[in-house]
Structures are given as C-alpha cells and as structure tokens.
Design a protein around this motif. Structure first.
Motif, PDB file in Angstrom:
ATOM      1  N   LYS A  59       0.761  -1.276  -0.010  1.00  0.00           N
ATOM      2  CA  LYS A  59      -0.054  -0.277   0.118  1.00  0.00           C
ATOM      3  C   LYS A  59       0.742   1.227  -0.096  1.00  0.00           C
ATOM      4  CE  LYS A  59      -3.706  -2.038   2.721  1.00  0.00           C
ATOM      5  NZ  LYS A  59      -4.542  -1.932   3.925  1.00  0.00           N
ATOM      6  N   SER A  60       0.261   2.258  -0.694  1.00  0.00           N
ATOM      7  CA  SER A  60       0.760   3.661  -0.730  1.00  0.00           C
ATOM      8  C   SER A  60      -0.136   4.441  -0.349  1.00  0.00           C
ATOM      9  CB  SER A  60       1.595   3.977  -1.849  1.00  0.00           C
ATOM     10  OG  SER A  60       2.234   5.044  -1.757  1.00  0.00           O
ATOM     11  N   VAL A  64      -4.111  -0.067  -2.250  1.00  0.00           N
ATOM     12  CA  VAL A  64      -3.359  -0.988  -2.637  1.00  0.00           C
ATOM     13  C   VAL A  64      -2.742  -0.929  -4.036  1.00  0.00           C
ATOM     14  CG1 VAL A  64      -3.330  -3.530  -3.057  1.00  0.00           C
ATOM     15  CG2 VAL A  64      -4.800  -2.609  -0.922  1.00  0.00           C
ATOM     16  N   VAL A  65      -1.608  -1.032  -4.050  1.00  0.00           N
ATOM     17  CA  VAL A  65      -0.824  -0.645  -5.483  1.00  0.00           C
ATOM     18  C   VAL A  65      -0.028  -1.877  -5.802  1.00  0.00           C
ATOM     19  CG1 VAL A  65      -0.428   1.833  -4.742  1.00  0.00           C
ATOM     20  CG2 VAL A  65       1.397   0.442  -4.033  1.00  0.00           C
ATOM     21  N   LEU A 106      -3.182  -5.943  16.082  1.00  0.00           N
ATOM     22  CA  LEU A 106      -2.644  -7.384  16.211  1.00  0.00           C
ATOM     23  C   LEU A 106      -3.187  -8.048  14.646  1.00  0.00           C
ATOM     24  CD1 LEU A 106      -3.330  -8.853  19.370  1.00  0.00           C
ATOM     25  CD2 LEU A 106      -1.105  -8.277  18.475  1.00  0.00           C
ATOM     26  N   GLY A 107      -3.522  -7.153  13.708  1.00  0.00           N
ATOM     27  CA  GLY A 107      -3.979  -7.324  12.284  1.00  0.00           C
ATOM     28  C   GLY A 107      -2.830  -7.824  11.484  1.00  0.00           C
ATOM     29  N   GLU A 108      -3.417  -8.052  10.148  1.00  0.00           N
ATOM     30  CA  GLU A 108      -2.483  -8.704   8.954  1.00  0.00           C
ATOM     31  C   GLU A 108      -1.410  -7.670   8.732  1.00  0.00           C
ATOM     32  OE1 GLU A 108      -4.166  -7.689   4.824  1.00  0.00           O
ATOM     33  OE2 GLU A 108      -5.406  -9.498   6.102  1.00  0.00           O
ATOM     34  N   GLN A 109      -0.370  -8.342   8.261  1.00  0.00           N
ATOM     35  CA  GLN A 109       1.082  -7.341   7.954  1.00  0.00           C
ATOM     36  C   GLN A 109       0.965  -7.065   6.469  1.00  0.00           C
ATOM     37  OE1 GLN A 109       4.078  -9.027   9.974  1.00  0.00           O
ATOM     38  NE2 GLN A 109       4.266  -7.610  11.497  1.00  0.00           N
ATOM     39  N   TYR A 110       1.215  -5.963   6.146  1.00  0.00           N
ATOM     40  CA  TYR A 110       1.465  -5.590   4.835  1.00  0.00           C
ATOM     41  C   TYR A 110       2.679  -4.519   4.700  1.00  0.00           C
ATOM     42  CZ  TYR A 110      -0.520  -0.950   6.335  1.00  0.00           C
ATOM     43  OH  TYR A 110      -0.879   0.432   6.859  1.00  0.00           O
ATOM     44  N   ILE A 111       3.117  -4.267   3.222  1.00  0.00           N
ATOM     45  CA  ILE A 111       4.333  -3.477   3.088  1.00  0.00           C
ATOM     46  C   ILE A 111       3.513  -1.906   2.662  1.00  0.00           C
ATOM     47  CG2 ILE A 111       6.096  -2.905   1.509  1.00  0.00           C
ATOM     48  CD1 ILE A 111       6.687  -6.034   1.612  1.00  0.00           C
ATOM     49  N   GLY A 112       4.164  -1.202   3.210  1.00  0.00           N
ATOM     50  CA  GLY A 112       3.966   0.207   3.311  1.00  0.00           C
ATOM     51  C   GLY A 112       5.014   0.935   2.233  1.00  0.00           C
ATOM     52  N   ILE A 113       4.742   1.801   1.377  1.00  0.00           N
ATOM     53  CA  ILE A 113       5.627   2.425   0.419  1.00  0.00           C
ATOM     54  C   ILE A 113       5.645   3.792   0.468  1.00  0.00           C
ATOM     55  CG2 ILE A 113       6.491   2.952  -1.965  1.00  0.00           C
ATOM     56  CD1 ILE A 113       5.192   0.371  -3.053  1.00  0.00           C
TER      57      ILE A 113
END
Length: 162
Positions: A59-60, A64-65, A106-113
């Motif tokens: 995500k940015s 969601v990208v 405590l949620g799911e992990q994602y990558i932030g740009i």
C-alpha cells in the motif's frame, strides 16, 4: 416435466450461491486477487519480516498498489528477500522506502511504500535499498519489561540513607 425444470433451476441457484460464497471466502482471506493490470516486479531485503505472507497487500497512502509475490531467504546476508508485484499504472521514485506495517494492533501485515523525491522511477528488476523491518510485539514487550526491571533495580540501590 415441471418438477424436473424446477429441480434444474434450484440446482443452478445453489451452484451460483456456492460459487459466491467461495469467492467471498477467498477474497476475504486475501487468497484471491482479481487485477487485470500489468505489473512490474521489484525486490527488497528485510532483516525481519515478522508475519508477512505472500499475497499480502502493498500500500501507498492507504491504497493497494500491488501484492507480495514471494518471500525467500538469502543465506549470504541472512536477510529475507521479498519480491513485490506492483501495478504498472503506479510509478514510484527510485529512492522510495518500504516498511512492514500492521493493520490495527494485531492485524495482518502489509508493506507500506513511502515515496521518495528522485526523478527516476522504479523499473522491473530494481532493488529497493531503504527498508524498515517489522515491529515484533514480543520484542517491544521484552524491551519494556527489561527497562522497567532496570528502573526498579536502580531505584532500590539509590534509596535515602539515614
């Protein structure tokens, strides 16, 4: 004849319902992505990816990208190599940074740009050098408890003497 016709319609209705439930289950579990956009792949190395999984969102600004395509281990640098599939319609500067973030406590992990300021943009096969690993909750709790224990030990040793 009428009964057989009704049975066909009921069967068709049940099949469509089951397909819809399956679609929703896969979509909510983040196992199904329907994107017809072309993608380009970039890689990044992280010291600790925590609970990041393939197919996790990239995500940015909350949008969601892309998705995490694969995760592997580099036995030379002892780091995790994460391959990202970013949608071609989104172009990020080469000096952008990546962070592993968590949705909620405590949620799911994602990558932030976090976009940078470079005029050149990331292209297929590029490596993102600026990364920040996942925050591991157990490590934070351990550091907090250790600092409190050290504070308690220091305050006992500096008591007033009469």
């Amino acid at each position: 004849m009428q009964r057989a016709k009704n049975d066909v319609w009921v069967g068709l209705f049940v099949m469509v319902g089951l397909a819809a439930i399956l679609f929703l289950a896969l979509k909510s579990a983040n196992l199904l992505t329907l994107s017809f956009q072309s993608e380009y792949r970039v890689t990044a190395k992280f010291d600790n990816i925590g609970g990041l999984k393939p197919k996790a969102a990239v995500k940015s600004a909350g949008v969601v990208v892309g998705r995490v395509e694969s995760i592997s281990f580099d036995d030379q640098s002892f780091q995790a190599i994460v391959t990202l599939a970013l949608e071609s319609r989104y172009a990020f500067p080469k000096d952008s940074s990546l962070k592993i973030l968590t949705s909620g406590l405590l949620g799911e992990q994602y990558i932030g740009i976090q976009p940078g300021a470079d005029e050149k943009t990331l292209a297929a096969g590029d490596n993102v050098g600026s990364t920040q690993s996942a925050v591991v909750l157990e490590n934070l709790i351990g550091q907090f408890l250790y600092s409190k224990a050290a504070e308690g030990g220091a305050s006992q040793g500096t008591g007033n003497k009469k």
